[in-house]
Design an enzyme around this catalytic site. Structure first.
Site, mmCIF file in Angstrom:
data_model
loop_
_atom_site.group_PDB
_atom_site.id
_atom_site.type_symbol
_atom_site.label_atom_id
_atom_site.label_comp_id
_atom_site.label_asym_id
_atom_site.label_seq_id
_atom_site.Cartn_x
_atom_site.Cartn_y
_atom_site.Cartn_z
ATOM 1 N N HIS A 115 82.002 -16.667 -19.691
ATOM 2 C CA HIS A 115 82.088 -17.197 -18.328
ATOM 3 C C HIS A 115 82.091 -16.084 -17.299
ATOM 4 O O HIS A 115 82.592 -14.991 -17.549
ATOM 5 C CB HIS A 115 83.299 -18.124 -18.151
ATOM 6 C CG HIS A 115 84.641 -17.479 -18.334
ATOM 7 N ND1 HIS A 115 85.325 -16.895 -17.286
ATOM 8 C CD2 HIS A 115 85.431 -17.324 -19.419
ATOM 9 C CE1 HIS A 115 86.488 -16.424 -17.729
ATOM 10 N NE2 HIS A 115 86.566 -16.666 -19.028
ATOM 11 N N ASP A 117 83.190 -16.491 -14.065
ATOM 12 C CA ASP A 117 84.245 -16.571 -13.048
ATOM 13 C C ASP A 117 85.484 -15.804 -13.508
ATOM 14 O O ASP A 117 85.667 -15.538 -14.706
ATOM 15 C CB ASP A 117 84.608 -18.033 -12.754
ATOM 16 C CG ASP A 117 85.107 -18.774 -13.981
ATOM 17 O OD1 ASP A 117 84.530 -18.587 -15.065
ATOM 18 O OD2 ASP A 117 86.096 -19.538 -13.869
ATOM 19 N N ASP A 150 88.285 -10.459 -19.363
ATOM 20 C CA ASP A 150 88.167 -11.916 -19.281
ATOM 21 C C ASP A 150 87.274 -12.314 -18.125
ATOM 22 O O ASP A 150 87.744 -12.463 -17.021
ATOM 23 C CB ASP A 150 89.581 -12.510 -19.137
ATOM 24 C CG ASP A 150 89.596 -14.020 -19.089
ATOM 25 O OD1 ASP A 150 88.591 -14.635 -19.446
ATOM 26 O OD2 ASP A 150 90.627 -14.586 -18.666
ATOM 27 N N GLU A 184 85.363 -21.637 -15.797
ATOM 28 C CA GLU A 184 86.259 -21.702 -16.961
ATOM 29 C C GLU A 184 87.714 -21.642 -16.538
ATOM 30 O O GLU A 184 88.562 -22.343 -17.074
ATOM 31 C CB GLU A 184 85.947 -20.543 -17.927
ATOM 32 C CG GLU A 184 86.610 -20.673 -19.306
ATOM 33 C CD GLU A 184 88.039 -20.143 -19.377
ATOM 34 O OE1 GLU A 184 88.744 -20.482 -20.338
ATOM 35 O OE2 GLU A 184 88.462 -19.395 -18.475
ATOM 36 N N ASP A 211 82.336 -18.030 -28.507
ATOM 37 C CA ASP A 211 82.885 -17.940 -27.154
ATOM 38 C C ASP A 211 84.109 -17.024 -27.189
ATOM 39 O O ASP A 211 84.527 -16.585 -28.261
ATOM 40 C CB ASP A 211 83.259 -19.350 -26.666
ATOM 41 C CG ASP A 211 83.615 -19.390 -25.184
ATOM 42 O OD1 ASP A 211 83.196 -18.486 -24.436
ATOM 43 O OD2 ASP A 211 84.322 -20.333 -24.768
ATOM 44 N N HIS A 456 94.500 -11.605 -16.801
ATOM 45 C CA HIS A 456 95.005 -12.343 -15.627
ATOM 46 C C HIS A 456 96.101 -11.540 -14.913
ATOM 47 O O HIS A 456 96.781 -12.058 -14.038
ATOM 48 C CB HIS A 456 95.567 -13.737 -15.996
ATOM 49 C CG HIS A 456 94.521 -14.692 -16.476
ATOM 50 N ND1 HIS A 456 94.704 -16.042 -16.473
ATOM 51 C CD2 HIS A 456 93.276 -14.492 -16.955
ATOM 52 C CE1 HIS A 456 93.614 -16.644 -16.955
ATOM 53 N NE2 HIS A 456 92.743 -15.713 -17.257
#
Ligand SMILES: [Zn+2]
Length: 481
Positions: A115, A117, A150, A184, A211, A456
């Site tokens: 992903h 984003d 990520d 995502e 994934d 994150h």
């Protein structure tokens, strides 16, 4: 008496023999199949620049569309060969679907998902970053920035591997599909959800889907000093329950025996007192059989004899929050609202309790269980936000596809132990079970224990060498598929 003692001694001896034989016979599956590695040396420059596009996932109204459009243009510029040879489609505004048609159409396609984003950066912590989180700056041989782990690291590595293979004149025998979602971090419904639906409509049956969600973990698996390639074969489910009460309140000088706040509190306590049972789900059973043989003798003995040492293993796992989450459906209170003023008895109270479900547990089952436990008629237990999802199906780790993936990982990282795993969070992977029952969650970006908080979090980064090896991994995977 003597006879009883003798029988007892014989029994213990027999037990010890069984434990010992099980331990000695405990062998990890053989992943020594030789797949030739394709080595590509990347300088990481494209990933570095990719980080500077602030493709932050927000609610639709807040999303900066021009950043996504800019990111697409950047990819086109960075990977000209890929864009001239592969079919590109834009799905639901910002997701990208590429098809590299293989020579042998009888082979099912390989889907590589990632992903584009990223989550926002908490600006109160921005000063804690060693570099600007969207600069993509390289420092001490690490590319820093939001998305490096990520999941832009994987996305760019996939594309870079293909650009290199095209440069070498390689043509795939099996069709390769790239599925890059744009949402995502807020559920993936439009991106991966849209792509998966589109592929299903076209009748695509994928050989396997790879994934994010698993990793090359060093120092993360207790008892293993080396690196473990954790391949997520399933991901936990999700549901939240709302516990609420409405009652007459009044002046705090004349309180009734119980009020709304206290009633909800009592219900929460009841749930806390009744945690969901510990158990080994299929992915964790796989984890035990793959990791166990590599552990020091005593732990190996426990893993080889789970029929006897299960409680001991559970206790070990419960020592850490992440370990505990692997062996039971978790429940945690995440919201509580009640009360207006110190001298008013509140008339209403509401709490939300979040569950992450092991394979086998369902949102309906969790709701029914909570309603059964909370017998207090003052308290209402309902589904929060009308949403709940069971754990994803389980992708078979005894399959040829899993073995092939393990082989490709070990071609580039020869010494790693490969193991199935249960992913605790959610990934786009769960959408793709409609086109394949082999959805494996593995990203080749290496992680050390201290890196987990960077995801994150602050100072997200990937080493130049780790990124370069990721490009080699995808090239190896594609070339040998
Ligand atoms: Zn992600």
């Amino acid at each position: 008496m003597k006879k009883i003692l003798l029988i007892l001694a014989l029994g213990i001896l027999l037990l010890l023999c069984v434990i010992l034989v099980n331990t000695l016979q405990f062998k990890a599956p053989d992943f020594s199949v030789a797949i030739p590695p394709t080595t590509i040396n990347s300088d990481g420059k494209i990933l570095s620049e990719a980080v500077s596009y602030q493709t932050i996932s927000h609610k639709r109204e807040m999303r900066n569309d021009s950043v996504f459009v800019g990111f697409h243009a950047f990819l086109e510029q960075s990977f000209p060969l890929l864009h001239s040879k592969l079919d590109k489609e834009v799905v639901n505004e910002h997701s990208l679907l590429y098809t590299w048609v293989g020579a042998d159409l009888s082979k099912k396609p390989l889907v590589l998902a990632a992903h584009m984003d990223v989550v926002p950066v908490d600006y109160s912590s921005k000063k804690d970053w060693d570099v600007d989180p969207f600069s993509g700056e390289v420092k001490d041989n690490y590319i820093y920035g939001r998305g490096t782990i990520d999941d832009k690291g994987s996305l760019v590595a996939i594309m870079e591997s293909i650009e290199n293979l095209l440069n070498q004149g390689f043509k795939p025998s099996r069709t390769i599909i790239l599925a890059f979602g744009h949402d995502e971090e807020i559920g993936g419904d439009e991106g991966a959800g849209g792509i998966a639906k589109l592929l299903e409509k076209r009748g695509t049956k994928a050989w396997m889907v790879i994934d994010e969600g698993g990793t090359l973990a060093t120092g993360i698996v207790p008892g293993v000093e080396g690196t473990v390639a954790l391949i997520g074969t399933s991901e936990k489910g999700y549901v939240s329950l709302e516990i609420s009460a409405n009652m007459a309140g009044g002046h705090s000088s004349m309180p009734e025996p119980i009020n709304a706040l206290e009633a909800v509190n009592r219900a929460l306590f009841k749930l806390k007192e009744n945690p969901l049972p510990d158990r080994f789900s299929e992915p964790i059973q796989g984890f035990i059989s793959h990791i166990g043989p590599h552990l020091p003798f005593v732990q190996k003995m426990a893993f080889a004899n789970t029929w006897l040492f299960k409680p001991l293993i559970f206790d070990t796992y419960k020592k850490s929050a992440s370990g505990a989450a692997l062996i039971h459906t978790t429940q945690v209170v995440t919201m509580f609202n009640s009360g207006l003023k110190d001298n008013i008895v509140p008339t209403r109270a509401r709490a939300v309790i979040n569950y992450r479900l092991l394979p086998g547990d369902s949102p309906e089952g969790i709701l029914a269980r909570a309603q059964r436990l909370i017998t207090d008629t003052i308290v209402k237990v309902t589904l929060y936000d009308d949403f709940g999802t069971s754990a994803s199906p389980i992708s078979n780790h005894a399959s040829d596809e899993f073995h092939f993936l393990a082989g490709a990982i070990r071609a580039v990282n020869p010494d790693v132990i490969v193991s199935p795993y249960l992913v605790l969070g959610a990934t786009d992977g769960r959408y793709y079970y409609n086109i394949s029952d082999k959805v494996f969650r593995f990203s080749p970006i290496p992680l050390q224990k201290e890196d987990l908080s960077r995801i994150h979090g602050i100072n997200e980064r990937v080493s130049l060498i780790g990124y370069s090896k990721s490009v080699s991994f995808y090239a190896t995977l594609i070339k040998n598929s």
